[in-house]
Design a protein around this motif. Structure first.
Motif, PDB file in Angstrom:
ATOM      1  N   GLN A  21       0.845  -1.186   0.000  1.00 52.90           N
ATOM      2  CA  GLN A  21       0.000   0.000   0.000  1.00 52.90           C
ATOM      3  C   GLN A  21       0.884   1.241   0.000  1.00 52.90           C
ATOM      4  O   GLN A  21       2.011   1.210   0.486  1.00 52.90           O
ATOM      5  N   TYR A  27       0.852   5.446   0.980  1.00 55.36           N
ATOM      6  CA  TYR A  27       0.212   6.496   1.751  1.00 55.36           C
ATOM      7  C   TYR A  27       0.958   7.806   1.520  1.00 55.36           C
ATOM      8  O   TYR A  27       2.154   7.822   1.287  1.00 55.36           O
ATOM      9  N   GLN A  34       1.518  11.667   3.351  1.00 57.21           N
ATOM     10  CA  GLN A  34       1.347  12.472   4.552  1.00 57.21           C
ATOM     11  C   GLN A  34       1.798  13.896   4.256  1.00 57.21           C
ATOM     12  O   GLN A  34       2.983  14.143   4.011  1.00 57.21           O
ATOM     13  N   PRO A  41      -1.100  10.286   7.805  1.00 59.17           N
ATOM     14  CA  PRO A  41      -1.011   9.478   6.580  1.00 59.17           C
ATOM     15  C   PRO A  41      -2.392   9.227   5.983  1.00 59.17           C
ATOM     16  O   PRO A  41      -3.350   8.926   6.700  1.00 59.17           O
ATOM     17  N   PHE A  61      -4.325   7.020   2.951  1.00 58.49           N
ATOM     18  CA  PHE A  61      -4.220   5.884   2.046  1.00 58.49           C
ATOM     19  C   PHE A  61      -4.390   6.342   0.597  1.00 58.49           C
ATOM     20  O   PHE A  61      -5.333   7.094   0.281  1.00 58.49           O
ATOM     21  N   GLN A  86      -3.715   0.338  -3.092  1.00 55.78           N
ATOM     22  CA  GLN A  86      -3.216  -0.972  -2.716  1.00 55.78           C
ATOM     23  C   GLN A  86      -2.955  -1.774  -3.981  1.00 55.78           C
ATOM     24  O   GLN A  86      -3.766  -1.775  -4.902  1.00 55.78           O
TER      25      GLN A  86
END
Lengths: 111, 113
Positions: A33, A35, A37, A43, A45, A48
């Motif tokens: 995955q 992420y 930030q 963070p 998502f 995936q």
């Protein structure tokens, strides 16, 4: 135990340049995955990847999962100032079945 | 944002004092996690929960305990805070399981002096 390496740790680009971050696991993964930030944020998502060799796109972002399911990359085409932040990979599939996060790549974009 | 809140958002405390951080979710998700984030280390798992009263240790659990008496609340306690526990703490939930996408709360910045 499972080791996750993410490179580079930091990259500074001019707006409009491309950017790539790489994530490598010591073990074969069930999924990976990504992420993002933002500075001062939490963070979030992004995506995936599950299948060997999988490629997914989100606008200017391209995500790839390696054929051996041990590595992945995130590529941003023509960066914008809104892309600034730290990008983390989260690796699933180790003995504990928990996500192991990479240390992140901090992207700085100069206008 | 998966309805996750954390409290307090900022805290300064002295070495040796107990501290409890709260994570609250509004969507009744089974899986909840506590992470700490430090420069150069990324996100490291402290403890996690897979249901009410079902918790287990993560990779950096020493000095921390957790409790989950209700689905919506996951508490992280530092029994006797140390300066090495100065960090940003994030709570997260997963809708589907340990190996799947996680949604994070806004974080708590804890400073231990």
């Amino acid at each position: 135990g499972q080791q996750v390496m993410q490179i580079p740790q930091y990259q500074h680009v001019q707006e409009g340049e491309d950017f790539t971050t790489y994530c490598n696991s010591s073990t074969t993964l069930s999924n990976i995955q990504w992420y993002k930030q933002r500075p001062g944020g939490h963070p979030v998502f992004l995506i995936q990847l599950v299948k060997s060799g999988e490629v997914k796109k989100q606008k200017r972002l391209t995500f790839q999962f390696g054929e051996a399911k041990k590595n992945s990359s995130l590529h941003i085409t023509a960066t914008q100032t809104t892309d600034v932040g730290t990008y983390f990979c989260g690796c699933a599939g180790g003995a504990t079945n928990k996500l192991i996060f990479g240390t992140g790549t901090l992207l700085a974009v100069q206008p | 944002d998966a309805g996750i809140t954390q409290s307090p958002r900022h805290k300064v405390t002295e070495t040796g004092t107990p501290v409890t951080l709260r994570c609250h979710q509004t969507e009744n998700h089974r899986y909840m996690y506590w992470y700490r984030q430090d420069p150069g280390h990324g996100l490291r798992l402290i403890h996690y929960s897979y249901g009410v009263k079902d918790t287990d240790k993560g990779e950096v659990s020493d000095g921390y305990s957790v409790s989950r008496s209700k689905t919506e609340d996951f508490l992280l306690t530092l029994e006797s805070a140390t300066s090495s526990q100065t960090s940003v703490y994030f709570c997260a939930i997963s809708r589907t399981g340990h190996s799947y996408e996680q949604y994070f709360g806004p974080g708590t910045r804890l400073t231990v002096t």
